[in-house]
Design an enzyme around this catalytic site. Structure first.
Site, PDB file in Angstrom:
ATOM      1  N   ASP A  12       0.875  -1.172   0.000  1.00  0.00           N
ATOM      2  CA  ASP A  12       0.000   0.000   0.000  1.00  0.00           C
ATOM      3  C   ASP A  12       0.918   1.230   0.000  1.00  0.00           C
ATOM      4  O   ASP A  12       2.138   1.109   0.143  1.00  0.00           O
ATOM      5  CB  ASP A  12      -0.880  -0.033   1.260  1.00  0.00           C
ATOM      6  CG  ASP A  12      -1.827   1.161   1.339  1.00  0.00           C
ATOM      7  OD1 ASP A  12      -2.354   1.581   0.297  1.00  0.00           O
ATOM      8  OD2 ASP A  12      -2.038   1.688   2.448  1.00  0.00           O
ATOM      9  N   SER A  13       0.311   2.402  -0.090  1.00  0.00           N
ATOM     10  CA  SER A  13       1.097   3.633  -0.008  1.00  0.00           C
ATOM     11  C   SER A  13       1.551   3.915   1.419  1.00  0.00           C
ATOM     12  O   SER A  13       2.452   4.711   1.635  1.00  0.00           O
ATOM     13  CB  SER A  13       0.240   4.811  -0.475  1.00  0.00           C
ATOM     14  OG  SER A  13      -0.910   4.882   0.356  1.00  0.00           O
ATOM     15  N   TYR A  44      -0.989   8.166  -2.496  1.00  0.00           N
ATOM     16  CA  TYR A  44      -1.148   7.771  -3.897  1.00  0.00           C
ATOM     17  C   TYR A  44      -2.337   8.479  -4.560  1.00  0.00           C
ATOM     18  O   TYR A  44      -2.361   8.650  -5.773  1.00  0.00           O
ATOM     19  CB  TYR A  44      -1.373   6.258  -3.997  1.00  0.00           C
ATOM     20  CG  TYR A  44      -0.117   5.412  -3.987  1.00  0.00           C
ATOM     21  CD1 TYR A  44       1.151   5.967  -3.831  1.00  0.00           C
ATOM     22  CD2 TYR A  44      -0.223   4.026  -4.152  1.00  0.00           C
ATOM     23  CE1 TYR A  44       2.284   5.169  -3.827  1.00  0.00           C
ATOM     24  CE2 TYR A  44       0.902   3.223  -4.155  1.00  0.00           C
ATOM     25  CZ  TYR A  44       2.156   3.787  -3.997  1.00  0.00           C
ATOM     26  OH  TYR A  44       3.267   2.983  -4.000  1.00  0.00           O
ATOM     27  N   GLY A  45      -3.302   8.868  -3.731  1.00  0.00           N
ATOM     28  CA  GLY A  45      -4.499   9.522  -4.288  1.00  0.00           C
ATOM     29  C   GLY A  45      -4.191  10.853  -4.949  1.00  0.00           C
ATOM     30  O   GLY A  45      -5.011  11.371  -5.703  1.00  0.00           O
ATOM     31  N   CYS A  76      -4.399  -1.729  -1.760  1.00  0.00           N
ATOM     32  CA  CYS A  76      -4.626  -0.292  -1.965  1.00  0.00           C
ATOM     33  C   CYS A  76      -5.606  -0.151  -3.116  1.00  0.00           C
ATOM     34  O   CYS A  76      -5.326  -0.622  -4.227  1.00  0.00           O
ATOM     35  CB  CYS A  76      -3.293   0.377  -2.317  1.00  0.00           C
ATOM     36  SG  CYS A  76      -3.445   2.105  -2.815  1.00  0.00           S
ATOM     37  N   ASN A  77      -6.738   0.476  -2.869  1.00  0.00           N
ATOM     38  CA  ASN A  77      -7.732   0.647  -3.946  1.00  0.00           C
ATOM     39  C   ASN A  77      -7.192   1.539  -5.054  1.00  0.00           C
ATOM     40  O   ASN A  77      -7.387   1.275  -6.231  1.00  0.00           O
ATOM     41  CB  ASN A  77      -9.006   1.289  -3.390  1.00  0.00           C
ATOM     42  CG  ASN A  77      -9.796   0.341  -2.527  1.00  0.00           C
ATOM     43  OD1 ASN A  77     -10.692  -0.342  -3.010  1.00  0.00           O
ATOM     44  ND2 ASN A  77      -9.475   0.285  -1.265  1.00  0.00           N
ATOM     45  N   GLU A 154      -3.674   7.903   9.005  1.00  0.00           N
ATOM     46  CA  GLU A 154      -2.258   7.677   9.346  1.00  0.00           C
ATOM     47  C   GLU A 154      -1.926   8.354  10.685  1.00  0.00           C
ATOM     48  O   GLU A 154      -1.282   7.770  11.544  1.00  0.00           O
ATOM     49  CB  GLU A 154      -1.337   8.226   8.248  1.00  0.00           C
ATOM     50  CG  GLU A 154      -1.446   7.515   6.911  1.00  0.00           C
ATOM     51  CD  GLU A 154      -0.318   6.522   6.648  1.00  0.00           C
ATOM     52  OE1 GLU A 154       0.788   6.700   7.182  1.00  0.00           O
ATOM     53  OE2 GLU A 154      -0.557   5.556   5.880  1.00  0.00           O
ATOM     54  N   THR A 187      -8.248   1.482   1.688  1.00  0.00           N
ATOM     55  CA  THR A 187      -7.915   0.517   2.751  1.00  0.00           C
ATOM     56  C   THR A 187      -7.515   1.189   4.066  1.00  0.00           C
ATOM     57  O   THR A 187      -7.456   0.528   5.101  1.00  0.00           O
ATOM     58  CB  THR A 187      -6.790  -0.429   2.278  1.00  0.00           C
ATOM     59  OG1 THR A 187      -5.667   0.361   1.845  1.00  0.00           O
ATOM     60  CG2 THR A 187      -7.266  -1.312   1.147  1.00  0.00           C
ATOM     61  N   HIS A 188      -7.258   2.498   4.029  1.00  0.00           N
ATOM     62  CA  HIS A 188      -6.983   3.201   5.287  1.00  0.00           C
ATOM     63  C   HIS A 188      -8.241   3.343   6.150  1.00  0.00           C
ATOM     64  O   HIS A 188      -8.140   3.471   7.371  1.00  0.00           O
ATOM     65  CB  HIS A 188      -6.458   4.620   5.014  1.00  0.00           C
ATOM     66  CG  HIS A 188      -4.997   4.691   4.695  1.00  0.00           C
ATOM     67  ND1 HIS A 188      -4.475   4.273   3.491  1.00  0.00           N
ATOM     68  CD2 HIS A 188      -3.942   5.127   5.442  1.00  0.00           C
ATOM     69  CE1 HIS A 188      -3.164   4.475   3.490  1.00  0.00           C
ATOM     70  NE2 HIS A 188      -2.815   4.977   4.661  1.00  0.00           N
TER      71      HIS A 188
HETATM   72  N1  DGL Z   1      -4.819   2.989   1.072  1.00  0.00           N
HETATM   73  C1  DGL Z   1      -4.962   3.549  -0.205  1.00  0.00           C
HETATM   74  C2  DGL Z   1      -6.198   3.136  -0.943  1.00  0.00           C
HETATM   75  O1  DGL Z   1      -6.773   2.134  -0.614  1.00  0.00           O
HETATM   76  C3  DGL Z   1      -4.482   4.848  -0.597  1.00  0.00           C
HETATM   77  C4  DGL Z   1      -4.300   6.041   0.112  1.00  0.00           C
HETATM   78  C5  DGL Z   1      -3.425   7.053  -0.600  1.00  0.00           C
HETATM   79  O2  DGL Z   1      -2.224   6.853  -0.585  1.00  0.00           O
HETATM   80  O3  DGL Z   1      -3.951   8.024  -1.174  1.00  0.00           O
HETATM   81  O4  DGL Z   1      -6.595   3.768  -1.878  1.00  0.00           O
END
Ligand code: DGL
Length: 287
Positions: A12-13, A44-45, A76-77, A154, A187-188
């Site tokens: 994940d990120s 990552y978003g 991570c979605n 986080e 997933t966060h």
């Molecule tokens: N946990 C991540 C997800 O499921 C991403 C969060 C991120 O880095 O923006 O999308």
């Protein structure tokens, strides 16, 4: 025969994928888990698609080079919307992605009003639109993308408390739409589920993908023909591409089932992601 001693790589990120690791650990207590968090690239978003693909491919190849695994979970979605084809082309082991749980949410909703809580990237990508068309065409679907909420998750882990005032403010536009069911499409968010529920008390169902992913992992490992790359002792290893997140050791020791089978010893080594200096060297936690 099936993998009796599997080793699974999740990434994940940041720490969000630990919600998926938790679901996998519940079903496979003997599996070794290697968890890679690209916190140097977080969130990552807010990254472009090609940046996410590059970082994920490099991180996975680096991790697998050191810890051969039987299966990879893109926990991570946001990454799952773009990186699966590139990983599947390169790897000979199964790659499982996370899909926002639109289908089960649509099955649960009585009012036919769904909320989708995800990152700005996930809510905008055609991947989510096609899931909604396929499984929730008769529902009104309210989407909210927020990187700030990801950061609050986080921080919640680092500080052992979530800023619930900010959570309520962020969720307000979604709350106004009165969904009875909300999909946790990042997933966060399962990590701060209680805070989300307090901010939107009218929601009957909060739906995430953790257990569905864990069941898929169990099924794929059962179909394999050899024992697996793990020790059979439920060892978990944590890698991060920047400093290990503040508070993670305490949090893993107390809250997360992924840590349960670990010895209390934590060590750090350096991990070089050689092909891109912008990723640099990574901190590794091994327990
Ligand atoms: N946990 C991540 C997800 O499921 C991403 C969060 C991120 O880095 O923006 O999308």
């Amino acid at each position: 025969m099936g993998r009796t001693c599997p080793r699974v790589l999740l990434f994940d990120s940041g720490i969000g994928g630990l919600s998926i690791a938790d679901s996998i650990r519940r079903r496979l207590p003997q599996a070794d888990l290697v968890y890679a968090g690209d916190n140097a690239g977080f969130p990552y978003g807010d990254l472009l698609e090609h940046e996410v693909v590059m970082r994920c491919v490099m991180l996975v190849e680096e991790a697998l080079g050191r810890w051969p695994c039987d299966l990879v979970v893109v926990a991570c979605n946001t990454a799952s919307t773009v990186v699966l084809p590139a990983l599947r082309t390169r790897l000979s082991i199964p790659v499982v992605g996370v899909v926002p749980a639109i289908k089960p949410a649509a099955a649960l909703s009585r009012t036919r009003r769904l909320g989708v809580l995800a990152t700005p990237a996930t809510v905008d990508r055609p991947y989510l639109a096609s899931l909604i068309d396929e499984y929730a065409a008769d529902c009104t679907v309210l989407r909210l993308g927020s990187s700030e909420l990801v950061c609050l998750a986080e921080e919640g882990v680092a500080e052992s408390q979530v800023d619930e005032e900010r959570v309520s403010a962020i969720l307000q536009p979604l709350a106004l739409g009165k969904p009875d069911t909300v999909v946790l499409g990042c997933t966060h968010f399962p990590l701060i589920r209680e805070s989300l529920a307090r901010a939107m008390p009218g929601v009957s169902y909060w739906v995430d993908s953790g257990d569905a992913i864990a069941r898929r992992v169990v099924q794929l490992l059962a179909e394999a023909a050899s024992e697996g790359a793990g020790t059979g002792q439920g060892v978990s290893t944590f890698l991060f591409t920047a400093d290990s997140p503040a508070g993670i050791a305490r949090w893993l020791g107390g809250n997360n089932i992924a840590a349960r089978a670990l010895s209390p010893q934590i060590s750090r080594v350096s991990l070089n992601i050689a092909r891109n200096s912008s990723i640099g060297s990574a901190g590794l936690w091994q327990q």
